[in-house]
Design a protein around this motif. Structure first.
Motif, PDB file in Angstrom:
ATOM      1  N   GLN A   1      65.027  68.723   9.732  1.00 38.03           N
ATOM      2  CA  GLN A   1      64.900  68.202  11.100  1.00 38.03           C
ATOM      3  C   GLN A   1      64.224  66.834  11.095  1.00 38.03           C
ATOM      4  N   THR A   2      64.210  66.195  12.270  1.00 43.01           N
ATOM      5  CA  THR A   2      63.643  64.841  12.360  1.00 43.01           C
ATOM      6  C   THR A   2      62.725  64.703  13.563  1.00 43.01           C
ATOM      7  N   ILE A   3      61.794  63.758  13.439  1.00 42.98           N
ATOM      8  CA  ILE A   3      61.075  63.249  14.611  1.00 42.98           C
ATOM      9  C   ILE A   3      62.033  62.205  15.174  1.00 42.98           C
TER      10      ILE A   3
ATOM     11  N   LEU B   1      60.400  71.124  30.876  1.00 48.75           N
ATOM     12  CA  LEU B   1      60.739  71.956  29.711  1.00 48.75           C
ATOM     13  C   LEU B   1      61.429  71.075  28.675  1.00 48.75           C
ATOM     14  N   GLU B   2      60.925  71.129  27.448  1.00 53.35           N
ATOM     15  CA  GLU B   2      61.580  70.427  26.344  1.00 53.35           C
ATOM     16  C   GLU B   2      62.230  71.470  25.429  1.00 53.35           C
ATOM     17  N   ILE B   3      63.447  71.201  24.993  1.00 53.24           N
ATOM     18  CA  ILE B   3      64.098  72.072  24.011  1.00 53.24           C
ATOM     19  C   ILE B   3      64.138  71.309  22.692  1.00 53.24           C
ATOM     20  N   GLY B   4      63.444  71.853  21.678  1.00 54.27           N
ATOM     21  CA  GLY B   4      63.370  71.198  20.373  1.00 54.27           C
ATOM     22  C   GLY B   4      62.041  70.478  20.202  1.00 54.27           C
ATOM     23  N   THR B   5      60.956  71.258  20.038  1.00 52.16           N
ATOM     24  CA  THR B   5      59.601  70.678  19.932  1.00 52.16           C
ATOM     25  C   THR B   5      59.491  69.744  18.725  1.00 52.16           C
ATOM     26  N   GLY B   6      60.112  70.130  17.604  1.00 51.36           N
ATOM     27  CA  GLY B   6      60.058  69.323  16.382  1.00 51.36           C
ATOM     28  C   GLY B   6      58.628  68.986  16.008  1.00 51.36           C
ATOM     29  N   SER B   7      58.319  67.685  15.936  1.00 53.91           N
ATOM     30  CA  SER B   7      56.985  67.230  15.539  1.00 53.91           C
ATOM     31  C   SER B   7      55.952  67.322  16.661  1.00 53.91           C
ATOM     32  N   GLY B   8      56.440  67.434  17.915  1.00 50.87           N
ATOM     33  CA  GLY B   8      55.524  67.402  19.064  1.00 50.87           C
ATOM     34  C   GLY B   8      55.410  66.018  19.697  1.00 50.87           C
ATOM     35  N   TYR B   9      56.129  65.023  19.151  1.00 50.93           N
ATOM     36  CA  TYR B   9      56.006  63.636  19.647  1.00 50.93           C
ATOM     37  C   TYR B   9      56.466  63.515  21.107  1.00 50.93           C
ATOM     38  N   GLN B  10      57.659  64.029  21.398  1.00 52.16           N
ATOM     39  CA  GLN B  10      58.174  63.971  22.777  1.00 52.16           C
ATOM     40  C   GLN B  10      57.241  64.718  23.736  1.00 52.16           C
ATOM     41  N   CYS B  11      56.710  65.833  23.267  1.00 54.40           N
ATOM     42  CA  CYS B  11      55.733  66.614  24.045  1.00 54.40           C
ATOM     43  C   CYS B  11      54.538  65.758  24.427  1.00 54.40           C
TER      44      CYS B  11
ATOM     45  N   VAL C   1      60.197  74.590  23.567  1.00 57.14           N
ATOM     46  CA  VAL C   1      60.728  75.680  22.735  1.00 57.14           C
ATOM     47  C   VAL C   1      61.251  75.100  21.426  1.00 57.14           C
ATOM     48  N   GLU C   2      60.896  75.734  20.304  1.00 57.13           N
ATOM     49  CA  GLU C   2      61.361  75.298  18.982  1.00 57.13           C
ATOM     50  C   GLU C   2      61.899  76.526  18.240  1.00 57.13           C
ATOM     51  N   ARG C   3      63.019  76.367  17.528  1.00 56.72           N
ATOM     52  CA  ARG C   3      63.594  77.532  16.837  1.00 56.72           C
ATOM     53  C   ARG C   3      62.973  77.783  15.468  1.00 56.72           C
TER      54      ARG C   3
ATOM     55  N   GLY D   1      61.723  80.116  19.805  1.00 59.22           N
ATOM     56  CA  GLY D   1      62.822  80.832  20.447  1.00 59.22           C
ATOM     57  C   GLY D   1      64.082  80.006  20.452  1.00 59.22           C
ATOM     58  N   ASP D   2      65.093  80.543  21.118  1.00 55.58           N
ATOM     59  CA  ASP D   2      66.367  79.842  21.268  1.00 55.58           C
ATOM     60  C   ASP D   2      66.351  79.095  22.604  1.00 55.58           C
ATOM     61  N   GLY D   3      66.142  77.803  22.508  1.00 58.64           N
ATOM     62  CA  GLY D   3      66.028  76.968  23.708  1.00 58.64           C
ATOM     63  C   GLY D   3      67.329  76.815  24.476  1.00 58.64           C
ATOM     64  N   THR D   4      68.464  77.226  23.886  1.00 60.37           N
ATOM     65  CA  THR D   4      69.715  77.119  24.657  1.00 60.37           C
ATOM     66  C   THR D   4      69.680  78.090  25.841  1.00 60.37           C
TER      67      THR D   4
ATOM     68  N   LEU E   1      71.933  71.254  18.135  1.00 60.43           N
ATOM     69  CA  LEU E   1      71.264  72.296  18.908  1.00 60.43           C
ATOM     70  C   LEU E   1      71.905  73.627  18.494  1.00 60.43           C
ATOM     71  N   ILE E   2      71.105  74.439  17.801  1.00 60.25           N
ATOM     72  CA  ILE E   2      71.660  75.670  17.229  1.00 60.25           C
ATOM     73  C   ILE E   2      71.171  76.870  18.023  1.00 60.25           C
ATOM     74  N   GLY E   3      72.119  77.673  18.512  1.00 59.92           N
ATOM     75  CA  GLY E   3      71.699  78.847  19.273  1.00 59.92           C
ATOM     76  C   GLY E   3      72.869  79.487  19.984  1.00 59.92           C
TER      77      GLY E   3
HETATM   78  N1  SAM Z   1      61.477  66.416  20.166  1.00 62.39           N
HETATM   79  C1  SAM Z   1      61.246  66.323  18.758  1.00 62.39           C
HETATM   80  C2  SAM Z   1      60.153  65.374  18.415  1.00 62.39           C
HETATM   81  O1  SAM Z   1      59.645  64.688  19.289  1.00 62.39           O
HETATM   82  O2  SAM Z   1      59.797  65.336  17.223  1.00 62.39           O
HETATM   83  C3  SAM Z   1      62.503  65.971  18.031  1.00 62.39           C
HETATM   84  C4  SAM Z   1      63.087  67.128  17.451  1.00 62.39           C
HETATM   85  S1  SAM Z   1      64.497  67.145  16.431  1.00 62.39           S
HETATM   86  C5  SAM Z   1      65.433  65.731  16.793  1.00 62.39           C
HETATM   87  C6  SAM Z   1      65.354  68.490  17.261  1.00 62.39           C
HETATM   88  C7  SAM Z   1      64.629  69.813  17.199  1.00 62.39           C
HETATM   89  O3  SAM Z   1      65.398  70.786  17.913  1.00 62.39           O
HETATM   90  C8  SAM Z   1      64.461  70.366  15.794  1.00 62.39           C
HETATM   91  O4  SAM Z   1      63.103  70.599  15.551  1.00 62.39           O
HETATM   92  C9  SAM Z   1      65.273  71.672  15.811  1.00 62.39           C
HETATM   93  O5  SAM Z   1      64.728  72.680  14.986  1.00 62.39           O
HETATM   94  C10 SAM Z   1      65.219  72.023  17.274  1.00 62.39           C
HETATM   95  N2  SAM Z   1      66.263  72.942  17.749  1.00 62.39           N
HETATM   96  C11 SAM Z   1      67.586  72.963  17.443  1.00 62.39           C
HETATM   97  N3  SAM Z   1      68.193  73.955  18.119  1.00 62.39           N
HETATM   98  C12 SAM Z   1      67.240  74.569  18.885  1.00 62.39           C
HETATM   99  C13 SAM Z   1      67.233  75.641  19.801  1.00 62.39           C
HETATM  100  N4  SAM Z   1      68.339  76.325  20.117  1.00 62.39           N
HETATM  101  N5  SAM Z   1      66.075  75.985  20.377  1.00 62.39           N
HETATM  102  C14 SAM Z   1      64.931  75.327  20.086  1.00 62.39           C
HETATM  103  N6  SAM Z   1      64.862  74.302  19.228  1.00 62.39           N
HETATM  104  C15 SAM Z   1      66.004  73.911  18.636  1.00 62.39           C
END
Ligand code: SAM
Length: 215
Positions: A60-62, A84-94, A107-109, A133-136, A207-209
């Motif tokens: 994954q990426t920031i 609500l953010e889907i894909g917490t990743g690093s927490g930067y967007q948060c 939510v982060e998977r 969880g599954d953010g979808t 986005l996997i889910g």
């Molecule tokens: N917002 C993040 C940040 O600021 O670092 C960028 C995250 S990266 C581009 C996308 C993130 O979405 C990944 O961490 C990935 O694991 C997560 N992701 C993919 N499918 C997801 C799902 N169904 N539910 C939650 N997170 C998901």
């Protein structure tokens, strides 16, 4: 304590984002404040304030700072908005959303990324509600939201997400195939009416889910 080595590169990053068209001063101030280098491996520190996505593990990426700024601008966040953010990743967007005074849910998977982001947010004094969880499927417990931002590329718009918007709420989501996605902003204009705008092209990790790409 702020590491002086990163002050100038961070200022330069803000200038770069302005040149690329980011206008919202509050978003630029947030980017100018957040210590992005603390969210990545030390080997990547020289690139922390380059306008590029960087690896954070688990494949994954920031996100690229321009992408974070553009999505945040499109969300039109007001202090006190529930986002609500889907894909917490690093927490930067948060962190950017917290800086704008939003009440943030994310939510982060991947459990590993969830734990790291949780620690980073706490360490930097940001309060956000995170879960694995599954953010979808959104996060029904706290719905409806004034804004939802999806930070991974979706094949279609998950219906659960639009249903979890407040009237007046905005969903910002990249939709397309694996190589390219168009940024959509969907606004819930009334109980049963939505307005869709198509913006620029981007490239995100998938986005996997259940309502996204298959695992
Ligand atoms: N917002 C993040 C940040 O600021 O670092 C960028 C995250 S990266 C581009 C996308 C993130 O979405 C990944 O961490 C990935 O694991 C997560 N992701 C993919 N499918 C997801 C799902 N169904 N539910 C939650 N997170 C998901």
């Amino acid at each position: 304590m702020e590491d002086r080595r990163f002050v100038r590169p961070r200022k330069k990053l803000v200038e770069t984002l302005k040149k690329k068209g980011i206008k919202d001063e509050r978003v630029l101030m947030a980017i100018g404040k957040i210590q992005r280098h603390k969210l990545i491996d030390t080997a990547l520190h020289p690139k922390a304030y380059v306008d590029t996505a960087l690896p954070i593990g688990m494949g994954q990426t920031i996100s690229q700072p321009y992408t974070v700024a553009a999505q945040t601008e499109l969300l039109e966040v007001h202090p006190g908005d529930k986002i609500l953010e889907i894909g917490t990743g690093s927490g930067y967007q948060c962190m950017v959303l917290c800086e704008l005074g939003a009440d943030v849910y994310s939510v982060e998977r991947h459990p590993d990324l969830y734990h790291r982001a949780k620690d980073a947010l706490r360490e930097h004094g940001y309060k956000a509600m995170l879960k694995v969880g599954d953010g979808t499927l959104g996060w029904t417990t706290y719905a409806p939201y004034d804004g939802i931002v999806v930070t991974a590329g979706a094949p279609v718009v998950p219906d659960d997400l639009v249903k979890q918007l407040n009237v007046g709420g905005r969903l910002v989501i990249p939709v397309g195939d694996e190589n390219k996605q168009v940024m959509l902003r969907i606004t819930r204009v009334s109980e049963n009416e939505y307005q869709q705008e198509e913006l620029d092209n981007f490239k995100f990790v998938p986005l996997i889910g259940e309502k996204g790409w298959g695992a």
